[in-house]
Scaffold this motif. Structure first.
Motif, PDB file in Angstrom:
ATOM      1  N   LYS A 190       0.816  -1.214   0.000  1.00  0.00           N
ATOM      2  CA  LYS A 190       0.000   0.000   0.000  1.00  0.00           C
ATOM      3  C   LYS A 190       0.849   1.262   0.000  1.00  0.00           C
ATOM      4  CE  LYS A 190      -3.654   2.331   2.626  1.00  0.00           C
ATOM      5  NZ  LYS A 190      -4.532   2.256   3.828  1.00  0.00           N
ATOM      6  N   PHE A 191       1.931   1.262   0.760  1.00  0.00           N
ATOM      7  CA  PHE A 191       2.762   2.462   0.892  1.00  0.00           C
ATOM      8  C   PHE A 191       4.036   2.387   0.043  1.00  0.00           C
ATOM      9  CE2 PHE A 191       0.268   2.217   4.838  1.00  0.00           C
ATOM     10  CZ  PHE A 191      -0.359   3.458   4.785  1.00  0.00           C
ATOM     11  N   GLU A 192       3.981   1.653  -1.070  1.00  0.00           N
ATOM     12  CA  GLU A 192       5.146   1.579  -1.953  1.00  0.00           C
ATOM     13  C   GLU A 192       5.570   2.981  -2.383  1.00  0.00           C
ATOM     14  OE1 GLU A 192       6.240   0.119  -6.483  1.00  0.00           O
ATOM     15  OE2 GLU A 192       4.729  -1.006  -5.350  1.00  0.00           O
ATOM     16  N   THR A 193       6.863   3.247  -2.250  1.00  0.00           N
ATOM     17  CA  THR A 193       7.414   4.562  -2.598  1.00  0.00           C
ATOM     18  C   THR A 193       8.770   4.380  -3.249  1.00  0.00           C
ATOM     19  OG1 THR A 193       6.368   5.435  -0.582  1.00  0.00           O
ATOM     20  CG2 THR A 193       7.891   6.887  -1.733  1.00  0.00           C
ATOM     21  N   THR A 194       9.043   5.187  -4.254  1.00  0.00           N
ATOM     22  CA  THR A 194      10.352   5.178  -4.907  1.00  0.00           C
ATOM     23  C   THR A 194      10.972   6.558  -4.766  1.00  0.00           C
ATOM     24  OG1 THR A 194       9.615   3.537  -6.521  1.00  0.00           O
ATOM     25  CG2 THR A 194      11.599   4.776  -7.055  1.00  0.00           C
ATOM     26  N   TYR A 195      12.185   6.604  -4.228  1.00  0.00           N
ATOM     27  CA  TYR A 195      12.926   7.853  -4.044  1.00  0.00           C
ATOM     28  C   TYR A 195      14.089   7.862  -5.029  1.00  0.00           C
ATOM     29  CZ  TYR A 195      10.520   7.456   0.475  1.00  0.00           C
ATOM     30  OH  TYR A 195       9.580   7.291   1.470  1.00  0.00           O
ATOM     31  N   ARG A 196      14.272   8.989  -5.730  1.00  0.00           N
ATOM     32  CA  ARG A 196      15.332   9.100  -6.722  1.00  0.00           C
ATOM     33  C   ARG A 196      16.162  10.348  -6.462  1.00  0.00           C
ATOM     34  NH1 ARG A 196      13.630   5.683 -11.088  1.00  0.00           N
ATOM     35  NH2 ARG A 196      11.413   5.134 -10.875  1.00  0.00           N
ATOM     36  N   GLY A 197      17.446  10.279  -6.797  1.00  0.00           N
ATOM     37  CA  GLY A 197      18.335  11.426  -6.645  1.00  0.00           C
ATOM     38  C   GLY A 197      19.659  11.002  -6.056  1.00  0.00           C
ATOM     39  N   VAL A 198      20.529  11.966  -5.758  1.00  0.00           N
ATOM     40  CA  VAL A 198      21.760  11.651  -5.040  1.00  0.00           C
ATOM     41  C   VAL A 198      21.402  11.406  -3.578  1.00  0.00           C
ATOM     42  CG1 VAL A 198      23.193  12.962  -6.633  1.00  0.00           C
ATOM     43  CG2 VAL A 198      22.262  14.098  -4.607  1.00  0.00           C
TER      44      VAL A 198
END
Length: 222
Positions: A190-198
């Motif tokens: 339900k709380f799937e999250t993808t974080y991108r960046g340095v």
């Protein structure tokens, strides 16, 4: 026959028809945690008996499994989530069966979900060649490993717990400050999250959310 069966990593709908058929037809299901697996079995009304097998299982449990296979029983091995043997004690069982029974017992894969492949498929980073590290060591050799990650020309992938993710991102910030990261949390849930960046950007984004669930960390090579 020993079936190595992949099960959902979160969303129970991510299960194949072949997996359901296998779990219904085998004589016994070997589970990392029988209580956890029972939730999946109950959801699909599967009545097959279960037996616990995990990294702390005693030698007598392994001997019992070997005897069942020698007797011609069909067994399925599942982990709590994903594919057995991928950073998981299931690999040890497969190795022991191969060593003790050789070609006397067929080992067959029932493929399916894996947090590793799920995360790299949406990463957008080069994955034609990558290195998978499983869970990083908690203490010994940890900082040396981050230096190696920083120098790698290949994409690096590893798992991390919610208790260590901030510490890990700070180490990545120190050693891999300019390299792009993708951090996936609670894949398929339900709380799937993808974080991108340095690393510094991911740290800032993650600090604004509740830190929960397991993480897959992907670091672009130099």
């Amino acid at each position: 026959m020993l079936y190595i069966v992949a099960t959902p990593i979160g969303n129970l709908s991510d299960i194949t028809l072949r997996t359901l058929d296998t779990l219904k037809q085998v004589d016994l299901i070997l589970c990392e945690d029988t209580r956890h697996t029972q939730k999946l079995l109950s959801h699909y009304n599967i009545k097959t008996p279960t037996l616990s097998y995990h990294q702390h299982s005693r030698l007598t449990k392994l001997e019992q499994i070997i005897k069942l296979l020698e007797a011609g029983k069909n067994l399925a091995l599942v982990t709590d989530a994903g594919t057995p043997g991928i950073s998981d004690p299931g690999g040890k069982l497969v190795a022991e069966v191969v060593e003790k029974l050789g070609d006397g017992v067929k080992i067959e894969t029932i493929p399916g979900p894996s947090a590793l492949t799920a995360a790299i498929s949406i990463s957008g980073l080069p994955t034609d060649s990558f290195i998978f590290l499983g869970f990083l060591p908690t203490k010994k050799g940890r900082e040396k490993l981050f230096k190696e990650i920083a120098e790698s020309k290949r994409t690096i992938v590893f798992y991390e717990s919610p208790h260590r993710i901030i510490k890990t991102l700070n180490s990545l910030k120190e050693h891999c400050g300019s390299q792009q990261l993708v951090v996936c949390r609670e894949m398929t849930k339900k709380f799937e999250t993808t974080y991108r960046g340095v690393a510094s950007e991911v740290l800032e984004k993650l600090s604004q959310d509740k830190i929960r669930g397991e993480f897959v960390v992907i670091v672009r090579g130099k």
